[in-house]
Design an enzyme around this catalytic site. Structure first.
Site, mmCIF file in Angstrom:
data_model
loop_
_atom_site.group_PDB
_atom_site.id
_atom_site.type_symbol
_atom_site.label_atom_id
_atom_site.label_comp_id
_atom_site.label_asym_id
_atom_site.label_seq_id
_atom_site.Cartn_x
_atom_site.Cartn_y
_atom_site.Cartn_z
ATOM 1 N N LYS A 23 0.838 -1.209 0.000
ATOM 2 C CA LYS A 23 0.000 0.000 0.000
ATOM 3 C C LYS A 23 0.871 1.256 0.000
ATOM 4 C CE LYS A 23 -1.735 1.756 4.002
ATOM 5 N NZ LYS A 23 -1.491 3.193 4.121
ATOM 6 N N ASN A 24 1.850 1.282 0.911
ATOM 7 C CA ASN A 24 2.621 2.505 1.073
ATOM 8 C C ASN A 24 3.534 2.795 -0.099
ATOM 9 O OD1 ASN A 24 1.352 2.863 3.454
ATOM 10 N ND2 ASN A 24 3.120 2.439 4.770
ATOM 11 N N ARG A 94 -4.323 10.816 4.093
ATOM 12 C CA ARG A 94 -3.212 11.735 4.213
ATOM 13 C C ARG A 94 -2.196 11.550 3.081
ATOM 14 N NH1 ARG A 94 0.202 14.515 7.689
ATOM 15 N NH2 ARG A 94 2.337 13.946 7.221
ATOM 16 N N CYS A 118 -5.515 13.164 12.228
ATOM 17 C CA CYS A 118 -5.544 11.747 11.911
ATOM 18 C C CYS A 118 -5.607 10.959 13.199
ATOM 19 C CB CYS A 118 -4.301 11.377 11.124
ATOM 20 S SG CYS A 118 -4.090 9.625 10.954
ATOM 21 N N ARG A 123 0.356 14.408 12.771
ATOM 22 C CA ARG A 123 0.925 14.179 11.433
ATOM 23 C C ARG A 123 1.031 15.462 10.616
ATOM 24 N NH1 ARG A 123 -1.281 8.411 9.339
ATOM 25 N NH2 ARG A 123 0.808 8.220 8.566
ATOM 26 N N VAL A 125 2.789 18.546 8.227
ATOM 27 C CA VAL A 125 3.389 18.572 6.886
ATOM 28 C C VAL A 125 4.510 19.609 6.810
ATOM 29 C CG1 VAL A 125 1.458 17.655 5.522
ATOM 30 C CG2 VAL A 125 1.526 20.082 6.089
ATOM 31 N N ASP A 311 4.340 0.468 11.862
ATOM 32 C CA ASP A 311 3.177 -0.209 11.285
ATOM 33 C C ASP A 311 3.035 -1.658 11.739
ATOM 34 O OD1 ASP A 311 2.499 2.093 9.999
ATOM 35 O OD2 ASP A 311 3.165 1.476 8.013
ATOM 36 N N VAL A 333 7.605 6.896 16.741
ATOM 37 C CA VAL A 333 7.385 7.566 15.454
ATOM 38 C C VAL A 333 6.116 8.409 15.468
ATOM 39 C CG1 VAL A 333 7.102 7.204 12.966
ATOM 40 C CG2 VAL A 333 8.673 5.755 14.266
ATOM 41 N N ARG A 403 -8.827 -0.178 4.112
ATOM 42 C CA ARG A 403 -7.902 0.785 3.499
ATOM 43 C C ARG A 403 -6.613 0.103 3.055
ATOM 44 N NH1 ARG A 403 -5.787 4.614 7.383
ATOM 45 N NH2 ARG A 403 -4.399 4.831 5.625
HETATM 46 C C1 UD1 Z 1 4.292 6.732 6.220
HETATM 47 C C2 UD1 Z 1 3.387 5.543 6.048
HETATM 48 C C3 UD1 Z 1 2.869 5.043 7.395
HETATM 49 C C4 UD1 Z 1 4.055 4.737 8.304
HETATM 50 C C5 UD1 Z 1 4.988 5.937 8.386
HETATM 51 C C6 UD1 Z 1 6.253 5.673 9.174
HETATM 52 C C7 UD1 Z 1 2.350 5.905 3.908
HETATM 53 C C8 UD1 Z 1 1.113 6.185 3.149
HETATM 54 N N1 UD1 Z 1 2.244 5.914 5.222
HETATM 55 O O1 UD1 Z 1 3.522 7.780 6.803
HETATM 56 O O2 UD1 Z 1 2.123 3.845 7.184
HETATM 57 O O3 UD1 Z 1 3.580 4.446 9.604
HETATM 58 O O4 UD1 Z 1 5.383 6.353 7.057
HETATM 59 O O5 UD1 Z 1 6.918 4.576 8.669
HETATM 60 O O6 UD1 Z 1 3.391 5.653 3.337
HETATM 61 N N2 UD1 Z 1 6.163 14.546 10.671
HETATM 62 C C9 UD1 Z 1 6.269 15.871 10.969
HETATM 63 N N3 UD1 Z 1 6.317 16.778 9.944
HETATM 64 C C10 UD1 Z 1 6.264 16.401 8.630
HETATM 65 C C11 UD1 Z 1 6.146 15.018 8.323
HETATM 66 C C12 UD1 Z 1 6.099 14.106 9.373
HETATM 67 O O7 UD1 Z 1 6.342 16.258 12.144
HETATM 68 O O8 UD1 Z 1 6.312 17.249 7.742
HETATM 69 C C13 UD1 Z 1 6.084 13.543 11.766
HETATM 70 C C14 UD1 Z 1 4.756 12.812 11.784
HETATM 71 O O9 UD1 Z 1 3.779 13.527 12.490
HETATM 72 C C15 UD1 Z 1 5.154 11.521 12.473
HETATM 73 C C16 UD1 Z 1 6.600 11.292 12.015
HETATM 74 O O10 UD1 Z 1 7.056 12.548 11.536
HETATM 75 O O11 UD1 Z 1 5.123 11.681 13.864
HETATM 76 C C17 UD1 Z 1 6.768 10.242 10.936
HETATM 77 O O12 UD1 Z 1 5.972 10.570 9.842
HETATM 78 P P1 UD1 Z 1 6.323 10.120 8.349
HETATM 79 O O13 UD1 Z 1 7.570 9.289 8.340
HETATM 80 O O14 UD1 Z 1 6.276 11.326 7.499
HETATM 81 O O15 UD1 Z 1 5.104 9.169 8.015
HETATM 82 P P2 UD1 Z 1 4.083 9.278 6.803
HETATM 83 O O16 UD1 Z 1 4.821 9.534 5.552
HETATM 84 O O17 UD1 Z 1 2.950 10.152 7.181
#
Ligand code: UD1
Length: 423
Positions: A23-24, A94, A118, A123, A125, A311, A333, A403
């Site tokens: 999926k990811n 997301r 979420c 989470r 950006v 995950d 995480v 999902r």
């Molecule tokens: C992706 C995966 C999710 C997995 C995660 C970590 C997909 C669709 N989802 O989520 O299944 O659990 O990686 O392996 O691929 N953060 C910030 N600012 C940012 C971006 C992230 O603070 O701009 C924080 C998030 O809130 C979180 C942490 O960083 O606490 C990790 O997030 P991230 O690695 O970005 O995960 P996703 O890409 O959202």
């Protein structure tokens, strides 16, 4: 939707199950296809709700998406008609933010709704935005949308160090850097196998990228109109789906063989299964697991790859809830990723949450109860717990499980699990 799973205590789980594409990975590959002014195909695509949603996101941009056969998605991004991903779609997923980078690289503009809160944490950006700004884009939040604009003369390569190896921020930056002039160097990138899959896809399309699988990437910008479609990319196997079935095997006893993924993508998870008393055998295209002795308590902490994947945290907690002894499960995480623990506790598990630690005292047996999946992996964990709980367990909230798992109950049933979906 009020569907639920009815799971009954299962004494024997045995056989072979094949996982689908990740999926990811597939969601980001679909977003990456926006860069290519032509037709690309993805194979090994799981037919899950998130993929259908990403299809709608792409269609809202004018990309044509079809399924010529089961498991294959054809993406025609020859022309785009919009640069706006609407709130109605993004709010549900997301990962839609993955279109930011490719849109700004291809057309110089992107307007993507800010994903809402979420279930597994806030989470943010911010790192996605900082990455795009480092390439010269201007970003602002307006009316609930992230509005990104490239300078008139285009994005410029840059040297960037991510504050944290965020998966999504790494991917967005790679995809935007493809459209920048010059070579972008990104340090402290995420190294998840799904990112390597994205890099392989881009290399096939004609992008030059160095550092695959390491913490530092060099991405050579290319005019996106030079990128070549006309190829089919096979999506990497889903290591989290595999880990979920392996956890089921370790829980009930097995032997269970899971194929369609690479064992090295789950190295630390397999190590922890072994410490917990399971035997694992690495095969060419998967892993066999079985357990005859007792389950032993083992502590884990989640970390970016190659650390223990967040995950797989919930599924591992299901295992620990019936292990002999006490374990500490530390979630580093995401904030707030222990919501399912209250549900397993309702099945008799002894779990105490303290901040980002869960203290799990194994109990001899769980007892079936009505539960609600609070999120995707938490939902899978409740199903696993149901397999070893006395009596019947109901798991509602299946929209979360749908999902990310393709034919979840059919695959479990093929191993002998007593599970049915009740509409
Ligand atoms: C992706 C995966 C999710 C997995 C995660 C970590 C997909 C669709 N989802 O989520 O299944 O659990 O990686 O392996 O691929 N953060 C910030 N600012 C940012 C971006 C992230 O603070 O701009 C924080 C998030 O809130 C979180 C942490 O960083 O606490 C990790 O997030 P991230 O690695 O970005 O995960 P996703 O890409 O959202």
């Amino acid at each position: 939707m009020n569907d639920y799973y009815l799971v009954k205590k299962t004494d024997k789980l045995e056989g072979t199950v094949q996982v689908s594409g990740a999926k990811n990975s597939v969601l980001k590959l679909m977003a990456a296809a926006i860069l290519i002014p032509g037709v690309t195909q993805l194979s090994n695509v799981p037919d899950i709700a998130d993929v259908r949603l990403m299809q709608q996101v792409l269609e809202s941009l004018g990309v044509k998406v079809s399924w010529p056969e089961a498991g294959t998605v054809r993406i025609d991004a020859t022309t785009l008609s919009s640069h706006k991903a609407p709130y109605e779609l993004v709010a549900h997923m997301r990962a839609s933010t993955a279109v930011l980078g490719p849109l700004v690289a291809r057309v110089g503009l992107a307007s993507v709704a800010l994903p809402g809160g979420c279930a597994i944490g806030s989470r943010k950006v911010d790192m996605h935005i900082a990455g795009l700004e480092s390439l010269g884009a201007s970003c602002r939040i307006e009316h609930g949308y992230i509005e990104v604009e490239a300078p008139e003369d285009g994005l410029k390569a840059s040297d960037v160090t991510l504050e944290f190896p965020s998966v999504g921020a790494t991917e967005n930056l790679i995809l935007a850097a493809v459209g920048a002039q010059g070579t972008t160097v990104v340090s402290n990138v995420a190294r998840e196998p799904e990112i390597s899959d994205l890099i392989d896809f881009l290399i096939t399309a004609g992008v030059s990228i160095e550092g695959r699988g390491t913490t530092k990437l060099l991405i050579e910008g290319a005019a996106t109109n030079k990128l070549q479609g006309g190829f089919t990319h096979k999506v990497v196997g889903d290591r989290v789906e595999a880990g979920t079935f392996l956890a089921a095997g370790a829980l009930v006893g097995g032997p269970v063989t899971v194929t369609g993924f690479e064992a090295e993508h789950l190295s630390i998870v397999l190590k922890k299964f072994r410490e917990a008393g399971a035997l694992t055998e690495v095969l060419d295209n998967g892993v066999r697991i079985e357990r005859s002795g007792p389950l032993k308590a083992v502590s884990i902490q989640t970390l970016p790859f190659p650390g223990f994947p967040t995950d797989m945290q919930a599924q591992f907690m299901a295992l620990m809830s019936v292990a002999q002894g006490a374990s500490v499960i530390t979630e580093n995480v995401f904030e707030n990723r222990f919501m399912f623990a209250d549900e397993i506790a309702r099945m008799g598990a002894d779990i105490r949450i303290e901040g980002h630690h869960a203290l799990v005292n194994g109990v001899p047996e769980l007892s079936g109860a009505p539960t609600v999946a609070p999120d995707l992996r938490g939902g899978a964990s409740l199903v696993l717990a149901g397999l070893v709980a006395r009596g019947e367990t109901r798991v509602a909230g299946l929209q979360h499980i749908d999902r990310g798992y393709e034919n979840f109950e059919q695959k479990l049933r093929s191993l002998g699990a007593q599970i049915e979906r009740v509409a």
